[in-house]
Design a protein around this motif. Structure first.
Motif, PDB file in Angstrom:
ATOM      1  N   GLU A  35       5.863   6.564  -4.675  1.00 42.86           N
ATOM      2  CA  GLU A  35       4.618   6.119  -4.041  1.00 42.86           C
ATOM      3  C   GLU A  35       4.005   4.937  -4.806  1.00 42.86           C
ATOM      4  OE1 GLU A  35       3.230   7.090  -1.235  1.00 42.86           O
ATOM      5  OE2 GLU A  35       4.729   8.624  -0.796  1.00 42.86           O
ATOM      6  N   ASN A  39       3.418   1.038  -3.668  1.00 43.91           N
ATOM      7  CA  ASN A  39       2.106   0.391  -3.728  1.00 43.91           C
ATOM      8  C   ASN A  39       2.196  -0.947  -4.458  1.00 43.91           C
ATOM      9  OD1 ASN A  39       0.686   2.332  -2.336  1.00 43.91           O
ATOM     10  ND2 ASN A  39      -0.060   3.384  -4.160  1.00 43.91           N
ATOM     11  N   LYS A  85      -4.232  -1.061   4.466  1.00 53.48           N
ATOM     12  CA  LYS A  85      -3.031  -1.525   5.160  1.00 53.48           C
ATOM     13  C   LYS A  85      -2.995  -1.248   6.649  1.00 53.48           C
ATOM     14  CE  LYS A  85      -0.905  -0.726   0.758  1.00 53.48           C
ATOM     15  NZ  LYS A  85      -0.077   0.176  -0.044  1.00 53.48           N
ATOM     16  N   GLY A  99       3.016   1.583   2.523  1.00 50.69           N
ATOM     17  CA  GLY A  99       1.936   2.551   2.698  1.00 50.69           C
ATOM     18  C   GLY A  99       1.203   2.293   3.995  1.00 50.69           C
ATOM     19  N   ALA A 104      -1.466   8.754  -0.983  1.00 48.56           N
ATOM     20  CA  ALA A 104      -0.746   8.929  -2.247  1.00 48.56           C
ATOM     21  C   ALA A 104      -1.701   9.114  -3.419  1.00 48.56           C
ATOM     22  CB  ALA A 104       0.184   7.749  -2.490  1.00 48.56           C
TER      23      ALA A 104
HETATM   24 MG    MG Z   1       0.807   3.890  -0.977  1.00 46.42          MG
END
Ligand code: MG
Ligand code: ADP
Length: 372
Positions: A35, A39, A85, A99, A104
């Motif tokens: 995760e 990112n 996002k 993502g 997360a």
């Molecule tokens: Mg993420």
């Protein structure tokens, strides 16, 4: 014990619900790391440095040189469903980032001690904040929860400590530090192969030498050489195939623009030829840049090599497939790695054919070389 009298149904406490939900997304240090790497890549990082203590159970730290996080966003950063996002439902169909769910960091904050240090290009200093259970928390007892200014480079450093300190069942399901560490290296190796322009480093805290390093601005075959060794790299064949390539038997005259055509796809692969005979199959599959699994595809490629390699010998296959985001379900659960997509059979067959062609061409040229 089974009872004859029904027990009363009660509502679970909020904190317990969150902890259970977080455990569904974050299974182990390597899943947290995945995760975080995603990112960093989403943030445009060209350098990702990972530091690990005790297989990531004690400490998992990832430092990137990406765009950073605005100070004003630090307050809600670790809340559930907060993301930069995705804003509308229709965004979901053309998602270009890893993502989009905003789960997360929230999940991690429910099962570990999370702290963030970040600086955007326009900030004059970095900011540091700590989180517990989705919200800002004091870094030291008695301090205020407000982000503190500090010295730091552009980019973001995420620190996770004491993973699963409050979920003993998750903690006890983990393997040894060394096994958790090798899973971490495995995730990083795969992302490094798929992102050869990004420099990756991974080391154990306190260790002088890293266990994984790749340079920035590299090329895929070079990264494969660095991480999987010369024996694989020297026998690699590159295969590019797309929906635009005419099929063997039907010369299709598809004049659609690839962008508009929902059936358009393209694949790039680096696969070993018949000279390489591994002990087990190494299969790296990225669909739309996500690390996924497809047992159908794996079986198809095994079949391709069945005709080429002796029994008990296996290839290395790295495949990057890009398809219309609408034909693969982006809503799959973050931990669900096995994917299905539209026209799966057709696409797998065409890629398999391209592999066979590339591998037999290679064989011919080898024979030819021997003859001269
Ligand atoms: Mg993420
Ligand atoms: P998602 O990635 O689904 O948006 P996350 O919980 O992983 O959810 O992250 C929440 C938000 O935090 C992201 O949308 C992004 O704006 C920000 N963020 C997280 N990590 C980084 C990073 N390394 N660099 C810049 N921004 C980040």
């Amino acid at each position: 014990q089974p009872t004859t009298e029904p027990l009363p149904i009660r509502r679970l406490e909020e904190s317990l619900i969150n902890r259970i939900a977080a455990g569904e997304i974050i299974h182990r240090p390597a899943s947290a790391l995945k995760e975080l790497v995603e990112n960093s890549l989403d943030a445009g990082a060209t350098s990702i440095r990972v530091t690990v203590k005790d297989g990531g159970m004690k400490l998992l730290q990832i430092q990137d040189n990406g765009c950073g996080i605005r100070k004003a966003d630090l307050r809600i950063l670790a809340e559930r469903f907060t993301t930069s996002k995705l804003s509308t439902f229709s965004d979901l169909s053309h998602i270009r980032t890893y993502g989009f769910r905003g789960e997360a960091l929230a999940s991690i904050s429910h099962v570990a001690h999370l702290s963030v240090m970040t600086k955007t290009r326009s900030d004059s200093c970095a900011w540091k904040a700590s989180y517990t259970d989705g919200a800002l928390a004091p870094t030291k007892p008695g301090q205020s929860v407000d982000p503190k200014p500090c010295a730091g480079n552009d980019g973001t450093t995420i620190t996770i400590e004491d993973l699963f300190y409050n979920t003993p069942t998750r903690l006890s399901a983990l393997r040894s530090s060394s096994e958790e560490y090798s899973r971490i290296l495995d995730v990083l190796t795969k992302y490094a192969i798929h992102n050869p322009k990004v420099a990756f480093v991974c080391k154990k805290a306190g260790s002088p030498s890293p266990d994984l390093t790749t340079p920035s601005a590299s090329e895929t075959p070079n990264t494969i050489r660095l991480l999987y060794g010369h024996s694989i790299a020297k026998d690699l064949v590159t295969v590019a195939v797309s929906s635009q390539d005419p099929a063997e038997d039907e010369a299709s005259m598809d004049m659609d623009e690839p962008e508009d055509d929902p059936e358009a796809w393209r694949a790039e692969a680096h696969i070993t030829n018949a000279n390489y005979q591994g002990k087990k199959m190494i299969f790296l599959l990225f669909i739309n840049h996500r690390l996924v699994e497809s047992s159908r595809m794996k079986r198809a490629f095994e079949a391709v090599y069945n005709g080429i390699l002796p029994k008990g010998a296996f290839p290395f296959v790295y495949l990057s497939l890009e398809i219309d985001p609408r034909s693969v379900d982006v809503n799959v659960h973050p931990t669900k790695r096995e994917v299905h997509f539209l026209d799966e059979e057709v696409i797998i067959e065409k890629i398999s054919d391209a592999f066979t062609n590339a591998l037999t061409l290679q064989n011919h040229s080898r024979t030819f070389e021997y003859q001269t």
